[in-house]
Motif scaffolding. Sequence first.
Motif, PDB file in Angstrom:
ATOM      1  N   GLU A   4      92.424  66.884 -33.128  1.00 56.05           N
ATOM      2  CA  GLU A   4      91.167  66.076 -33.425  1.00 56.05           C
ATOM      3  C   GLU A   4      91.139  65.878 -35.000  1.00 56.05           C
ATOM      4  O   GLU A   4      90.551  64.938 -35.212  1.00 56.05           O
ATOM      5  N   VAL A   5      91.519  66.829 -36.008  1.00 53.39           N
ATOM      6  CA  VAL A   5      91.463  66.508 -37.204  1.00 53.39           C
ATOM      7  C   VAL A   5      92.408  65.340 -37.598  1.00 53.39           C
ATOM      8  O   VAL A   5      91.930  64.329 -38.427  1.00 53.39           O
ATOM      9  N   MET A   6      93.234  65.118 -37.036  1.00 56.92           N
ATOM     10  CA  MET A   6      94.255  63.879 -37.441  1.00 56.92           C
ATOM     11  C   MET A   6      93.638  62.704 -36.829  1.00 56.92           C
ATOM     12  O   MET A   6      93.654  61.696 -37.545  1.00 56.92           O
ATOM     13  N   ILE A   7      93.118  62.552 -35.614  1.00 63.34           N
ATOM     14  CA  ILE A   7      92.277  61.219 -35.008  1.00 63.34           C
ATOM     15  C   ILE A   7      91.152  60.946 -36.184  1.00 63.34           C
ATOM     16  O   ILE A   7      91.093  59.941 -36.147  1.00 63.34           O
ATOM     17  N   LYS A   8      90.415  61.976 -36.242  1.00 64.49           N
ATOM     18  CA  LYS A   8      89.164  61.708 -37.284  1.00 64.49           C
ATOM     19  C   LYS A   8      89.849  61.175 -38.470  1.00 64.49           C
ATOM     20  O   LYS A   8      89.055  60.306 -39.002  1.00 64.49           O
ATOM     21  N   SER A   9      90.751  61.761 -39.016  1.00 68.84           N
ATOM     22  CA  SER A   9      91.226  61.003 -40.186  1.00 68.84           C
ATOM     23  C   SER A   9      91.793  59.806 -40.111  1.00 68.84           C
ATOM     24  O   SER A   9      91.457  58.957 -40.985  1.00 68.84           O
ATOM     25  N   LEU A  10      92.576  59.623 -38.983  1.00 70.63           N
ATOM     26  CA  LEU A  10      92.806  58.128 -38.629  1.00 70.63           C
ATOM     27  C   LEU A  10      91.786  57.137 -38.632  1.00 70.63           C
ATOM     28  O   LEU A  10      91.828  55.981 -39.151  1.00 70.63           O
ATOM     29  N   VAL A  11      90.727  57.477 -38.028  1.00 65.41           N
ATOM     30  CA  VAL A  11      89.691  56.608 -37.828  1.00 65.41           C
ATOM     31  C   VAL A  11      88.781  56.385 -39.170  1.00 65.41           C
ATOM     32  O   VAL A  11      88.579  55.131 -39.594  1.00 65.41           O
ATOM     33  N   ALA A  12      88.693  57.510 -39.914  1.00 61.88           N
ATOM     34  CA  ALA A  12      88.139  57.240 -41.284  1.00 61.88           C
ATOM     35  C   ALA A  12      89.061  56.381 -42.302  1.00 61.88           C
ATOM     36  O   ALA A  12      88.446  55.420 -42.914  1.00 61.88           O
ATOM     37  N   ALA A  13      90.381  56.627 -41.809  1.00 61.39           N
ATOM     38  CA  ALA A  13      91.387  55.784 -42.724  1.00 61.39           C
ATOM     39  C   ALA A  13      91.340  54.291 -42.600  1.00 61.39           C
ATOM     40  O   ALA A  13      91.206  53.347 -43.331  1.00 61.39           O
ATOM     41  N   THR A  14      90.936  54.032 -41.044  1.00 60.65           N
ATOM     42  CA  THR A  14      90.872  52.594 -40.592  1.00 60.65           C
ATOM     43  C   THR A  14      89.646  51.969 -41.282  1.00 60.65           C
ATOM     44  O   THR A  14      89.583  50.965 -41.726  1.00 60.65           O
ATOM     45  N   ARG A  15      88.442  52.796 -40.975  1.00 53.85           N
ATOM     46  CA  ARG A  15      87.364  52.208 -41.653  1.00 53.85           C
ATOM     47  C   ARG A  15      87.345  51.996 -43.084  1.00 53.85           C
ATOM     48  O   ARG A  15      86.787  50.943 -43.634  1.00 53.85           O
ATOM     49  N   ALA A  16      87.843  52.943 -43.894  1.00 55.08           N
ATOM     50  CA  ALA A  16      88.094  52.751 -45.270  1.00 55.08           C
ATOM     51  C   ALA A  16      88.878  51.416 -45.664  1.00 55.08           C
ATOM     52  O   ALA A  16      88.528  50.867 -46.774  1.00 55.08           O
ATOM     53  N   TRP A  17      90.008  51.094 -44.867  1.00 56.75           N
ATOM     54  CA  TRP A  17      90.900  50.107 -45.094  1.00 56.75           C
ATOM     55  C   TRP A  17      90.154  48.769 -45.041  1.00 56.75           C
ATOM     56  O   TRP A  17      90.147  47.796 -45.820  1.00 56.75           O
ATOM     57  N   ARG A  18      89.236  48.811 -44.002  1.00 59.24           N
ATOM     58  CA  ARG A  18      88.600  47.622 -43.527  1.00 59.24           C
ATOM     59  C   ARG A  18      87.523  47.108 -44.477  1.00 59.24           C
ATOM     60  O   ARG A  18      87.331  46.194 -44.813  1.00 59.24           O
ATOM     61  N   GLU A  19      86.864  48.375 -44.900  1.00 63.72           N
ATOM     62  CA  GLU A  19      85.726  48.047 -46.060  1.00 63.72           C
ATOM     63  C   GLU A  19      86.367  47.526 -47.520  1.00 63.72           C
ATOM     64  O   GLU A  19      85.645  46.870 -47.802  1.00 63.72           O
ATOM     65  N   ARG A  20      87.463  48.239 -47.573  1.00 67.73           N
ATOM     66  CA  ARG A  20      88.193  47.780 -48.938  1.00 67.73           C
ATOM     67  C   ARG A  20      88.478  46.347 -48.989  1.00 67.73           C
ATOM     68  O   ARG A  20      88.185  45.697 -49.932  1.00 67.73           O
ATOM     69  N   ILE A  21      89.101  46.008 -47.775  1.00 66.07           N
ATOM     70  CA  ILE A  21      89.855  44.630 -47.750  1.00 66.07           C
ATOM     71  C   ILE A  21      88.803  43.702 -47.719  1.00 66.07           C
ATOM     72  O   ILE A  21      88.660  42.698 -48.452  1.00 66.07           O
ATOM     73  N   PHE A  22      87.485  43.942 -47.037  1.00 66.07           N
ATOM     74  CA  PHE A  22      86.596  43.186 -46.939  1.00 66.07           C
ATOM     75  C   PHE A  22      85.741  42.965 -48.386  1.00 66.07           C
ATOM     76  O   PHE A  22      85.303  41.851 -48.919  1.00 66.07           O
ATOM     77  N   ARG A  23      85.560  44.106 -48.912  1.00 67.80           N
ATOM     78  CA  ARG A  23      84.851  44.118 -50.266  1.00 67.80           C
ATOM     79  C   ARG A  23      85.805  43.330 -51.163  1.00 67.80           C
ATOM     80  O   ARG A  23      85.230  42.619 -51.840  1.00 67.80           O
ATOM     81  N   TRP A  46      88.875  37.094 -37.543  1.00 65.63           N
ATOM     82  CA  TRP A  46      89.733  37.682 -36.677  1.00 65.63           C
ATOM     83  C   TRP A  46      90.104  39.031 -37.013  1.00 65.63           C
ATOM     84  O   TRP A  46      90.186  39.862 -35.940  1.00 65.63           O
ATOM     85  N   LEU A  47      90.564  38.903 -38.324  1.00 67.65           N
ATOM     86  CA  LEU A  47      91.084  40.608 -38.500  1.00 67.65           C
ATOM     87  C   LEU A  47      89.968  41.601 -38.399  1.00 67.65           C
ATOM     88  O   LEU A  47      90.065  42.649 -37.680  1.00 67.65           O
ATOM     89  N   LEU A  48      88.737  41.411 -38.689  1.00 73.11           N
ATOM     90  CA  LEU A  48      87.581  42.403 -38.413  1.00 73.11           C
ATOM     91  C   LEU A  48      87.383  42.569 -37.075  1.00 73.11           C
ATOM     92  O   LEU A  48      87.303  43.510 -36.609  1.00 73.11           O
ATOM     93  N   THR A  49      87.471  41.491 -36.133  1.00 72.78           N
ATOM     94  CA  THR A  49      87.103  41.577 -34.869  1.00 72.78           C
ATOM     95  C   THR A  49      88.311  42.149 -34.264  1.00 72.78           C
ATOM     96  O   THR A  49      88.140  43.044 -33.283  1.00 72.78           O
ATOM     97  N   HIS A  50      89.482  41.802 -34.665  1.00 70.38           N
ATOM     98  CA  HIS A  50      90.875  42.329 -34.121  1.00 70.38           C
ATOM     99  C   HIS A  50      90.705  44.031 -33.978  1.00 70.38           C
ATOM    100  O   HIS A  50      91.353  44.738 -33.072  1.00 70.38           O
ATOM    101  N   GLN A  51      90.229  44.544 -35.198  1.00 71.73           N
ATOM    102  CA  GLN A  51      90.194  46.196 -35.387  1.00 71.73           C
ATOM    103  C   GLN A  51      89.339  46.584 -34.158  1.00 71.73           C
ATOM    104  O   GLN A  51      89.635  47.583 -33.617  1.00 71.73           O
ATOM    105  N   ALA A  52      87.999  46.006 -33.961  1.00 71.51           N
ATOM    106  CA  ALA A  52      87.084  46.321 -32.944  1.00 71.51           C
ATOM    107  C   ALA A  52      87.827  46.385 -31.470  1.00 71.51           C
ATOM    108  O   ALA A  52      87.605  47.267 -30.776  1.00 71.51           O
ATOM    109  N   ALA A  53      88.409  45.175 -31.333  1.00 74.57           N
ATOM    110  CA  ALA A  53      89.050  44.844 -30.035  1.00 74.57           C
ATOM    111  C   ALA A  53      90.124  45.903 -29.556  1.00 74.57           C
ATOM    112  O   ALA A  53      90.396  46.445 -28.523  1.00 74.57           O
ATOM    113  N   ALA A  54      90.914  46.639 -30.873  1.00 76.93           N
ATOM    114  CA  ALA A  54      91.787  47.561 -30.968  1.00 76.93           C
ATOM    115  C   ALA A  54      91.336  48.842 -29.971  1.00 76.93           C
ATOM    116  O   ALA A  54      91.774  49.201 -28.905  1.00 76.93           O
TER     117      ALA A  54
END
Length: 144
Positions: A4-23, A46-54
Amino acid sequence: MNVEVMIKSLVAATRAWRERIFRELQEEGCSDLSYRPRSGMSSIGWLLTHQAAAYDYTLNMLLKGKPPKNPELFYSYRGDSSDQGDWKGTSLQEINEYFDTIESDFLTYFEHASDKELTRMLEGPSVPQYYHGKRVIDAIADTF
């Protein structure tokens, strides 16, 4: 570390990467969703939507055997839209709402999933060959 901790960490890292790249792209003046870097990478939209689609594919189609949550955006990120990935008429807000909603749905699913569900083998005619015979937890890991 538990799963559970690992999955939540991966989700948080995905969001942080997304926000950093877009910023970073916005800081360079590249906020148009149809913008494609000179490197030939896909558009920002495409990049932003691809993450949601995954997330959408993994949760709704693969694990639950249901249609995607937002079929219009799910299929348009693949280039099936009439604008060929230029994202005309699709707002950043709409893409972000898709991502936020499906990310929340994914976390809710995971928080309520039993060990039996997480170790369930993916089988049946609707499961793509790549995922056939994998455990749910392994399919989730493949998302990231």
